[in-house]
Design an enzyme around this catalytic site. Structure first.
Site, PDB file in Angstrom:
ATOM      1  N   HIS A 295       0.760  -1.097  -0.059  1.00 37.71           N
ATOM      2  CA  HIS A 295       0.032   0.217   0.008  1.00 37.71           C
ATOM      3  C   HIS A 295       0.918   1.259   0.022  1.00 37.71           C
ATOM      4  O   HIS A 295       2.033   1.276   0.368  1.00 37.71           O
ATOM      5  CB  HIS A 295      -0.741   0.033   1.233  1.00 37.71           C
TER       6      HIS A 295
ATOM      7  N   ASP B 152       2.583   2.002   3.051  1.00 36.72           N
ATOM      8  CA  ASP B 152       3.489   0.901   3.809  1.00 36.72           C
ATOM      9  C   ASP B 152       4.969   1.376   3.453  1.00 36.72           C
ATOM     10  O   ASP B 152       5.738   0.846   4.104  1.00 36.72           O
ATOM     11  CB  ASP B 152       3.184  -0.497   3.071  1.00 36.72           C
TER      12      ASP B 152
END
Ligand code: XLS
Ligand code: CA
Ligand code: CA
Length: 437
Positions: free
Chosen positions: A99, A102
């Site tokens: 993501h 992340d």
């Protein structure tokens, strides 16, 4: 996790090995039916679980430290990336998924977020070039921040909708830069908790338009990969719009998105929806929407998303059976959307968990081919439907009959006999194939 550079490469030692840090079934370069196991399985590491998750649950804080002793946010995220690439190398994993949030610190403003994201995408690109590792897919985390509390592309607030587009656009740009082959739309908070405050029709319509705009933008920039919807029935919202594969396919068809969009099927989400993993894969396949897999397993006793590493070989065998019947992965792969348990809190546990999951799928691949070669199950199913290969059955399949003809035909029938479905026998065949010589 600071000692990660000391970990040794995990090698294949075969089923007789008792070395916990060796593969027993995954032999990356072994050729099976014309392809190496690494090409068949296309394993991917999930950034959010492996690089960031620190053992937290609803009742307690971290049990692992993934800060790498760093206070400066960007330096910490670079160390996290180093850790990710080192792990992939040691485990013979060729792909990864993330993501947006992340891989970089979010900062204090949209501008800072965009800047940090770009810096880290460039850093990942360098690491990819050095190691040959590849991005399988990326996705925007449009559910974590409080502005997304009522959804992203289904938010009642149009500003949130626009911010969601900005984040998806950044991820598509990153995907193109990194040569990724997928962009995943997991619902996040695209759903509702109660209809007393929800305009379902508007939300679904907005979601469809959002996906079309994402597709049009990406294609205009030359993106060749797949878009993927990842169905999930509930959690975090009570009712997620992408409930299961059938619901997602219907949404794609309604919005004329099939073709550009396929499905990313997660095992744990399948069971939460009351389906088997294989059921969801089959629904995707028969609708021409099989894309990618989030490999994990849930706990049948628990009603939430436990994201455990997959070890159930019946499930991995039947999943790989579907993958083989599909002709293998194209743009997709097997992403371990799985985390070690809160109590499995060491670096060794991360390695052992990946070894367990990769071996379970390697075994699944081997056994699925064995099942197909054995042929008894496929043959049984084929024969079970043989009445559709000639006569009135063939006319039904070819669309060459009608109710008048069927009714006239049925009037002359006597003693219709439906053959036994032989479920118990077929399940024992499965056991013979799996556990026999
Ligand atoms: C959550 C989902 C999520 C997606 C990516 O349940 O599995 O992790 O895979 O956003
Ligand atoms: Ca997932
Ligand atoms: Ca999940």
């Amino acid at each position: 996790m600071e000692k990660y550079s000391e970990i040794k490469k995990v090698n294949y030692e075969g089923p007789k090995s008792k070395n916990p840090f060796a593969f027993k079934f995954y032999n990356p370069d072994e050729v099976i039916e014309g392809k190496t196991m690494r090409e068949h399985l296309k394993f991917a590491l999930s950034y959010w679980h492996t690089i960031n998750y620190s053992g937290t649950d609803m009742f307690g804080g971290d049990t692992e430290d993934k800060t790498f002793g760093e206070k400066d946010p960007l330096t910490m995220y670079k160390k996290k990336a180093d850790f990710a690439f080192e792990l992939m190398e040691k485990l013979s994993i060729d792909y990864y998924c993330f993501h947006d949030v992340d891989i970089c610190p979010v900062g204090n403003s949209v501008e800072e977020y965009l800047h940090n994201f770009e810096v880290m995408v460039d850093y990942l690109k360098e690491k990819q070039e050095k190691t040959g590792k590849k991005l399988l897919w990326d996705t925007a985390n449009n559910f974590g921040d409080k502005v997304f509390m009522a959804g992203a592309a289904t938010s009642p607030n149009a500003d949130v909708y626009a911010l969601s587009a900005l984040k998806v656009k950044a991820c598509i740009d990153a995907d193109i830069k990194l040569g990724g082959t997928g962009y995943v739309f997991w619902g996040g908070r695209e759903g509702y908790d109660t209809l007393v405050n929800t305009d379902m029709a508007l939300e679904l319509d907005n979601l469809g338009k959002f996906m079309k705009m994402a597709r049009d933008y990406a294609r205009s920039k030359g993106y060749k990969g797949d878009f993927l919807i990842e169905p999930k029935p509930k959690e975090p919202t009570k009712h997620q719009y992408d409930f299961d594969a059938a619901t997602a396919v219907n949404f794609l068809r309604t919005n004329d998105l099939l073709g550009d969009f396929k499905l990313n099927i997660e095992a744990n989400h399948a069971t939460l929806a009351g389906h088997t993993f294989q059921h969801e894969l089959r629904v995707a396949r028969i609708n021409g929407a099989f894309g990618s897999i989030d490999a994990n397993q849930g706990d049948p006793m628990l009603g939430w998303d436990t994201d455990q590493f997959p070890t159930n070989v019946y499930d991995t065998t039947m999943a790989m059976y579907e993958v083989i019947k599909e002709g293998g992965f194209k743009n997709g792969g097997l992403n371990f959307d799985a985390k070690t348990r809160r109590q499995s809190n060491t670096l060794e546990d991360i390695l052992l968990a990946y070894i367990a999951g990769m071996d379970a799928f390697a075994l699944g691949l081997r056994l699925a081919y064995k099942l197909i070669k054995d042929g008894r199950i496929d043959e049984f199913v084929k024969n079970r439907y043989s009445s559709y290969t000639s006569g009135i059955g063939k006319k039904i399949v070819d669309g060459e009959t009608n109710f008048e003809e069927l009714a006239a035909y049925a009037r002359g029938l006597k003693d219709i006999k439906v053959e036994s479905g032989r479920q118990e026998y077929l399940e024992s065949v499965l056991n013979e194939v799996m556990f026999g010589e």
